[in-house]
Write a protein that holds these residues in place. Structure first.
Motif, PDB file in Angstrom:
ATOM      1  N   VAL A  89       0.857  -1.178   0.000  1.00  0.00           N
ATOM      2  CA  VAL A  89       0.000   0.000   0.000  1.00  0.00           C
ATOM      3  C   VAL A  89       0.896   1.233   0.000  1.00  0.00           C
ATOM      4  CG1 VAL A  89      -0.203   0.012   2.521  1.00  0.00           C
ATOM      5  CG2 VAL A  89      -1.925   1.199   1.142  1.00  0.00           C
ATOM      6  N   ILE A  90       0.453   2.302  -0.655  1.00  0.00           N
ATOM      7  CA  ILE A  90       1.222   3.546  -0.715  1.00  0.00           C
ATOM      8  C   ILE A  90       0.379   4.668  -0.128  1.00  0.00           C
ATOM      9  CG2 ILE A  90       2.400   5.227  -2.204  1.00  0.00           C
ATOM     10  CD1 ILE A  90       2.817   3.016  -4.235  1.00  0.00           C
ATOM     11  N   LEU A  91       1.003   5.475   0.719  1.00  0.00           N
ATOM     12  CA  LEU A  91       0.385   6.682   1.266  1.00  0.00           C
ATOM     13  C   LEU A  91       1.167   7.879   0.748  1.00  0.00           C
ATOM     14  CD1 LEU A  91      -1.429   8.330   3.221  1.00  0.00           C
ATOM     15  CD2 LEU A  91       0.234   7.802   5.034  1.00  0.00           C
ATOM     16  N   ALA A  92       0.516   8.742  -0.025  1.00  0.00           N
ATOM     17  CA  ALA A  92       1.158   9.942  -0.555  1.00  0.00           C
ATOM     18  C   ALA A  92       0.636  11.156   0.199  1.00  0.00           C
ATOM     19  CB  ALA A  92       0.876  10.096  -2.042  1.00  0.00           C
ATOM     20  N   ILE A  93       1.534  11.942   0.790  1.00  0.00           N
ATOM     21  CA  ILE A  93       1.169  13.150   1.523  1.00  0.00           C
ATOM     22  C   ILE A  93       1.973  14.302   0.933  1.00  0.00           C
ATOM     23  CG2 ILE A  93       0.929  14.257   3.778  1.00  0.00           C
ATOM     24  CD1 ILE A  93       1.251  11.521   5.074  1.00  0.00           C
ATOM     25  N   LEU A 101       4.241  11.077  -8.257  1.00  0.00           N
ATOM     26  CA  LEU A 101       5.308  10.103  -8.043  1.00  0.00           C
ATOM     27  C   LEU A 101       4.735   8.819  -7.459  1.00  0.00           C
ATOM     28  CD1 LEU A 101       8.261   9.199  -7.861  1.00  0.00           C
ATOM     29  CD2 LEU A 101       8.431  10.478  -5.698  1.00  0.00           C
ATOM     30  N   ALA A 102       3.870   8.946  -6.468  1.00  0.00           N
ATOM     31  CA  ALA A 102       3.279   7.756  -5.841  1.00  0.00           C
ATOM     32  C   ALA A 102       2.479   6.938  -6.847  1.00  0.00           C
ATOM     33  CB  ALA A 102       2.400   8.182  -4.670  1.00  0.00           C
ATOM     34  N   LYS A 103       1.782   7.615  -7.761  1.00  0.00           N
ATOM     35  CA  LYS A 103       0.989   6.897  -8.768  1.00  0.00           C
ATOM     36  C   LYS A 103       1.862   6.007  -9.645  1.00  0.00           C
ATOM     37  CE  LYS A 103      -2.735  10.333  -9.335  1.00  0.00           C
ATOM     38  NZ  LYS A 103      -3.271  11.379 -10.243  1.00  0.00           N
ATOM     39  N   LEU A 144      -7.338  12.995  -7.236  1.00  0.00           N
ATOM     40  CA  LEU A 144      -8.599  12.538  -7.827  1.00  0.00           C
ATOM     41  C   LEU A 144      -8.485  12.132  -9.282  1.00  0.00           C
ATOM     42  CD1 LEU A 144     -10.367  15.620  -6.388  1.00  0.00           C
ATOM     43  CD2 LEU A 144     -11.099  13.337  -5.767  1.00  0.00           C
ATOM     44  N   THR A 145      -7.329  12.323  -9.883  1.00  0.00           N
ATOM     45  CA  THR A 145      -7.247  12.277 -11.342  1.00  0.00           C
ATOM     46  C   THR A 145      -6.519  11.036 -11.863  1.00  0.00           C
ATOM     47  OG1 THR A 145      -5.151  13.473 -11.489  1.00  0.00           O
ATOM     48  CG2 THR A 145      -7.167  14.787 -11.352  1.00  0.00           C
ATOM     49  N   PRO A 146      -6.732  10.715 -13.143  1.00  0.00           N
ATOM     50  CA  PRO A 146      -6.095   9.558 -13.767  1.00  0.00           C
ATOM     51  C   PRO A 146      -4.795   9.894 -14.477  1.00  0.00           C
ATOM     52  CG  PRO A 146      -7.808  10.373 -15.210  1.00  0.00           C
ATOM     53  CD  PRO A 146      -7.788  11.285 -14.010  1.00  0.00           C
ATOM     54  N   VAL A 147      -4.032  10.841 -13.953  1.00  0.00           N
ATOM     55  CA  VAL A 147      -2.845  11.345 -14.657  1.00  0.00           C
ATOM     56  C   VAL A 147      -1.655  11.423 -13.702  1.00  0.00           C
ATOM     57  CG1 VAL A 147      -1.859  13.244 -15.980  1.00  0.00           C
ATOM     58  CG2 VAL A 147      -4.299  12.720 -16.182  1.00  0.00           C
ATOM     59  N   SER A 148      -0.485  11.047 -14.196  1.00  0.00           N
ATOM     60  CA  SER A 148       0.786  11.273 -13.512  1.00  0.00           C
ATOM     61  C   SER A 148       1.723  11.945 -14.513  1.00  0.00           C
ATOM     62  CB  SER A 148       1.385   9.947 -13.027  1.00  0.00           C
ATOM     63  OG  SER A 148       2.675  10.135 -12.489  1.00  0.00           O
ATOM     64  N   VAL A 149       2.200  13.137 -14.175  1.00  0.00           N
ATOM     65  CA  VAL A 149       3.058  13.902 -15.083  1.00  0.00           C
ATOM     66  C   VAL A 149       4.505  13.762 -14.621  1.00  0.00           C
ATOM     67  CG1 VAL A 149       3.568  16.166 -16.056  1.00  0.00           C
ATOM     68  CG2 VAL A 149       1.190  15.515 -15.589  1.00  0.00           C
ATOM     69  N   VAL A 164      -7.215   5.196 -16.234  1.00  0.00           N
ATOM     70  CA  VAL A 164      -8.220   5.122 -15.172  1.00  0.00           C
ATOM     71  C   VAL A 164      -7.713   4.292 -13.997  1.00  0.00           C
ATOM     72  CG1 VAL A 164     -10.161   5.451 -16.739  1.00  0.00           C
ATOM     73  CG2 VAL A 164      -9.346   3.128 -16.272  1.00  0.00           C
ATOM     74  N   HIS A 165      -6.700   3.456 -14.231  1.00  0.00           N
ATOM     75  CA  HIS A 165      -6.196   2.580 -13.172  1.00  0.00           C
ATOM     76  C   HIS A 165      -5.293   3.294 -12.169  1.00  0.00           C
ATOM     77  CE1 HIS A 165      -7.994  -0.794 -15.135  1.00  0.00           C
ATOM     78  NE2 HIS A 165      -7.257  -0.660 -16.224  1.00  0.00           N
ATOM     79  N   ILE A 166      -4.903   4.541 -12.433  1.00  0.00           N
ATOM     80  CA  ILE A 166      -4.032   5.222 -11.475  1.00  0.00           C
ATOM     81  C   ILE A 166      -4.766   6.275 -10.657  1.00  0.00           C
ATOM     82  CG2 ILE A 166      -1.984   4.744 -12.874  1.00  0.00           C
ATOM     83  CD1 ILE A 166      -1.920   7.682 -13.667  1.00  0.00           C
ATOM     84  N   VAL A 167      -6.093   6.351 -10.768  1.00  0.00           N
ATOM     85  CA  VAL A 167      -6.847   7.190  -9.844  1.00  0.00           C
ATOM     86  C   VAL A 167      -6.656   6.626  -8.440  1.00  0.00           C
ATOM     87  CG1 VAL A 167      -9.132   8.035  -9.200  1.00  0.00           C
ATOM     88  CG2 VAL A 167      -8.560   7.721 -11.608  1.00  0.00           C
ATOM     89  N   PRO A 168      -6.250   7.443  -7.453  1.00  0.00           N
ATOM     90  CA  PRO A 168      -6.065   6.907  -6.100  1.00  0.00           C
ATOM     91  C   PRO A 168      -7.321   6.216  -5.572  1.00  0.00           C
ATOM     92  CG  PRO A 168      -5.087   9.082  -6.261  1.00  0.00           C
ATOM     93  CD  PRO A 168      -5.829   8.851  -7.547  1.00  0.00           C
ATOM     94  N   ASP A 169      -7.122   5.213  -4.735  1.00  0.00           N
ATOM     95  CA  ASP A 169      -8.261   4.504  -4.148  1.00  0.00           C
ATOM     96  C   ASP A 169      -9.004   5.378  -3.145  1.00  0.00           C
ATOM     97  OD1 ASP A 169      -7.895   1.388  -4.942  1.00  0.00           O
ATOM     98  OD2 ASP A 169      -5.962   2.376  -4.729  1.00  0.00           O
TER      99      ASP A 169
END
Length: 418
Positions: A89-93, A101-103, A144-149, A164-169
């Motif tokens: 599991v990943i927690l991004a703060i 980066l977490a995505k 909230l988004t499906p994007v990692s830049v 769509v698979h990288i939207v945070p849970d």
């Protein structure tokens, strides 16, 4: 009618909701990678969250060495940290950099390979390991988004992984975590959120077939994204100046968190447009903040497309508190763009590309590069050939929008000066 809404499994929002983070993390996994940055890790609120999570799980590793714009070298280091703790599991703060980066770490942790394997739209083959995203700024909407830049050293512009698979849970949005955000970061992230709202509302609508919402990420505006975008614009318009000039204004901070969240929901489907596409090569060349670049470019891109969207700019004028009761759509659109000019000036956004070190000779090349960012540029409501994009950049370089006179606004606040 064909519409869809994309977002996390659960969105938890409001003052104090950060206290739920340890329980949520423990329900999703027992071996945790925390992605944050050194500055945040030194703040009592974030340090307290990490300590509380540590007590709830079997193992925890902190990666806080990330740098702005997610260079690929940082991805490799964070992936190694995830492997070290065998993270499930990943927690991004943090801000957008941290969450982006977490995505991508979650993608590689589950599916292997390198970031380059996933550039573009819908290249991620399935769900990643669970991700809880906790923003500490009000702007990117990345929670909230499906994007990692990302930033690839072998390319002249930023690259995106869109799926769509990288939207945070889970997205846990607590305005209290933004109280310590500096004025400049508040300005840059806040205007980025406003761009998300406006670009979503003015995005080109597109016809689709039933397979498109699964196979494509950005699909153009619809009635649902319009709803979210206008609510976001209203909140941000009335509170961005206040949040920048007085970071302790809790009402303004709450508005900005709420507005950023709504704008994220809007562009998760509608998509961003020309300001974001044009900022990619400009940001890479000048090493200037993302929010500064898209905010600077927004009025010029809208002005270039005003014939197609004057009615929508008129709606934005009313939503943002301008008195345009007896104005035509064209007049109201001009009032909105003039108001936007003033908002940008009040929060310290430079008026021209020349001010941030862009060479005029580079404009055609930057326009051509931006035109290749299809997932974004296809949403622009005006012409998108290289000559038209170059014309937008020429206007932004010379600053020819700054000859207008401000129309008074019901939402106007005292100007902020840095």
């Amino acid at each position: 009618m064909l519409e869809t809404v994309r977002g996390p499994r659960q969105l938890i929002m409001g003052e104090g909701v950060a206290q739920n983070i340890p329980r949520v993390v423990a329900e999703l996994g027992s071996r945790v990678l925390v992605v944050t940055d050194h500055v945040l890790l030194g703040q009592p609120a974030v340090a307290g969250i990490v300590a509380a999570v540590r007590e709830k799980v079997d193992a925890l590793e902190v990666f806080s060495d990330g740098t702005p714009d997610v260079p690929l070298a940082d991805v490799a280091l964070a992936v190694a940290a995830a492997a070290e703790v065998d993270a499930d599991v990943i927690l991004a703060i943090g801000g957008g950099t941290v969450i982006d980066l977490a995505k991508i770490v979650g993608v590689i942790r589950r599916h292997g390979g390198t970031p380059r394997d996933y550039y573009g739209e819908s290249k991620v083959p399935g769900p990643t390991i669970p991700l809880i995203a906790v923003p500490t700024t009000s702007g990117t909407g990345s929670e909230l988004t499906p994007v990692s830049v990302l930033t690839d050293p072998d390319r002249e512009l930023k690259v995106g992984v869109s799926s769509v698979h990288i939207v945070p849970d889970f997205a846990i949005v607590d305005p209290e975590l933004t109280y310590s955000c500096p004025a400049t970061v508040t300005a840059h992230s806040g205007i980025d959120a406003f761009c998300h709202a406006v670009e979503s509302y003015t995005a080109r609508p597109r016809p689709h077939g039933p397979r498109d919402p699964v196979e494509q990420v950005f699909l153009g505006r619809n009635s649902i994204t319009d709803h979210h975008a206008l609510l976001a614009a209203e909140r941000i318009a009335r509170s961005l100046r206040r949040a920048v000039s007085d970071g302790s204004d809790t009402d303004a901070r709450a508005d900005m968190s709420y507005g950023s969240m709504l704008a994220g929901l809007a562009f998760s489907h509608a998509g961003n447009a020309a300001p974001h596409a044009l900022q990619y090569p400009i940001g890479a060349a000048t090493h200037t903040p993302h929010g500064l670049g898209v905010g600077l470019l927004l009025p010029y891109a809208l002005d270039a497309a005003r014939d197609a969207i004057s009615n929508r700019l008129a709606v934005l004028a009313r939503v943002c508190g301008l008195d345009v009761t007896d104005a035509s759509d064209a007049e109201a659109a001009d009032s909105f763009l003039t108001w936007l000019d003033q908002l940008l000036a009040d929060i310290g956004i430079p008026p021209t590309l020349a001010d941030i070190g862009v060479a005029r000779a580079d404009l055609p090349r930057f326009a051509e590069m931006a035109g290749g960012v299809t997932r974004l540029i296809q949403n622009h409501p005006g012409p998108t050939d290289t000559a038209s994009l170059t014309a937008i950049l020429e206007a932004a370089w010379t600053g020819d929008r700054f000859r207008h006179v401000l129309t008074p606004s019901r939402n106007s606040d005292r100007p902020f000066t840095q």
